[in-house]
Design a protein around this motif. Structure first.
Motif, short mmCIF file in Angstrom:
data_model
loop_
_atom_site.label_atom_id
_atom_site.label_comp_id
_atom_site.label_asym_id
_atom_site.label_seq_id
_atom_site.Cartn_x
_atom_site.Cartn_y
_atom_site.Cartn_z
N TYR A 197 0.86 18.56 51.02
CA TYR A 197 1.28 17.30 51.62
C TYR A 197 2.53 16.73 50.94
O TYR A 197 3.47 16.32 51.63
N PRO A 198 2.62 16.72 49.60
CA PRO A 198 3.87 16.26 48.98
C PRO A 198 5.06 17.18 49.24
O PRO A 198 6.20 16.73 49.32
N ILE A 199 4.80 18.49 49.34
CA ILE A 199 5.91 19.43 49.54
C ILE A 199 6.41 19.41 50.98
O ILE A 199 7.62 19.34 51.24
N TYR A 200 5.49 19.49 51.92
CA TYR A 200 5.83 19.51 53.34
C TYR A 200 5.01 18.45 54.08
O TYR A 200 4.04 18.75 54.77
N PRO A 201 5.38 17.17 53.91
CA PRO A 201 4.59 16.09 54.51
C PRO A 201 4.53 16.12 56.02
O PRO A 201 3.60 15.58 56.62
N ALA A 202 5.52 16.75 56.66
CA ALA A 202 5.49 16.85 58.12
C ALA A 202 4.50 17.88 58.62
O ALA A 202 4.26 17.96 59.83
N ALA A 203 3.93 18.66 57.71
CA ALA A 203 2.93 19.68 58.06
C ALA A 203 3.45 20.62 59.14
O ALA A 203 2.72 21.02 60.04
N ASP A 204 4.72 20.99 59.03
CA ASP A 204 5.35 21.82 60.05
C ASP A 204 5.59 23.26 59.59
O ASP A 204 6.26 24.03 60.29
N VAL A 205 5.05 23.63 58.43
CA VAL A 205 5.16 25.00 57.94
C VAL A 205 3.77 25.64 58.02
O VAL A 205 2.81 25.09 57.46
N PRO A 206 3.61 26.76 58.69
CA PRO A 206 2.30 27.40 58.81
C PRO A 206 1.72 27.78 57.45
O PRO A 206 2.47 28.09 56.51
N VAL A 207 0.39 27.75 57.36
CA VAL A 207 -0.30 27.97 56.09
C VAL A 207 -1.43 28.97 56.28
O VAL A 207 -2.19 28.90 57.26
N VAL A 208 -1.53 29.89 55.34
CA VAL A 208 -2.68 30.79 55.23
C VAL A 208 -3.24 30.62 53.83
O VAL A 208 -2.48 30.53 52.85
#
Length: 278
Positions: free
Chosen positions: A128-139
């Motif tokens: 959340y602090p790194i990519y607050p827009a949550a627009d990078v996919p995560v596994v």
């Protein structure tokens, strides 16, 4: 290292849903927050996806979150009601999960897919602090039962090709994790172990690895890590960048009043490191 190769990170992720409670912590997390927010500048690009090795998931073999829209896991207790309604809506990436499984399987490290696994706080508290827009996919990648350090280094070695494929590898744990001594009572042990850990990170790669595989012999090792679940994500991050230098990207020695905690990066950043705080 190619121009496109991303570094890897071991991040001390703090406690529970702290990024969503900053007003209640009175600046306690300011330095950790700033260090996480600086990571996009360090890597100089937006990765196509993030692979998080989380200390909060383990299985009889390595497990991978493979759902397209992961939910949430509120794996903490005693926090305000709103922290059990949080949502970090980053998409999953099933194709990446399958790619990671193939790399691990090919290296003799059996892995399975779990399409139902949601984001635990080891994942969303740092992302959340790194990519607050949550627009990078995560596994997410689990730990493996048995807590064997070399097994997790070997898993990291298998995952190294992902760094050339635009995938940011993050090991999310905590450099000190003794919940029964999480405060002034743990200060001395955390300082001893953290000093050893930072000294070890500065060694040449072969000696660094040899020391880390004997981590339990370090000063105050079992006081700092009664169980090594929060240390093992470091082994994966290091294995994926085994021959590269480590840099301290976050450190404080008065966390929760007394604790020494540290985060590391393996591999050179795209942008020069900023001067450390005086």
């Amino acid at each position: 290292m190619s121009d496109l190769m991303l570094p890897t990170y071991f991040l001390s992720h703090g406690g529970g849903p702290w990024p969503f409670m900053l007003d209640q912590y009175g600046g306690r997390y300011d330095r950790l927050l700033a260090s996480l927010q600086d990571i996009p500048r360090q890597i100089g690009t937006t990765p196509r996806a993030v692979l998080v090795v989380t200390a909060h998931w383990e299985g009889p073999q390595f497990l991978l979150s493979s759902g397209a829209q992961p939910g949430m896991i509120y794996d903490y207790s005693g926090f305000p009601a709103h922290t059990y309604e949080l949502h970090y809506p980053a998409p999953g990436e099933p194709a990446l999960a399958a790619r990671v499984k193939a790399l691990l399987d090919g290296a003799g490290q059996a892995a399975s897919l779990d399409e139902r696994r949601g984001y635990d706080h080891g994942t969303f508290s740092v992302l959340y602090p790194i990519y607050p827009a949550a627009d990078v996919p995560v596994v997410q990648l689990s730990l493996k039962h048995g807590y064997d350090a070399l097994t997790h280094v070997q898993a990291g070695r298998a995952l190294a090709p992902l760094r050339d494929e635009g995938v940011l590898i993050i090991g999310s744990g905590l450099s000190y994790h003794n919940l029964r001594q999480f405060g002034p009572g743990g200060g001395h042990a955390s300082q001893q172990f953290d000093s050893w850990l930072r000294e070890t990170m500065a060694l040449a790669p072969a000696e660094r690895l040899a020391q880390l595989l004997r981590w339990s012999e370090a000063p105050a090792a079992r006081q700092a890590h009664p169980y090594e679940d929060h240390l093992l994500p470091l082994m994966v991050a290091l294995g994926a960048a085994e021959q590269e230098a480590a840099a301290t990207v976050y450190h404080e020695d008065d966390f929760f009043g007394a604790l020494a905690v540290t985060s590391f990066r393996f591999g050179a950043p795209a942008a020069p490191d900023l001067p450390a705080d005086p």
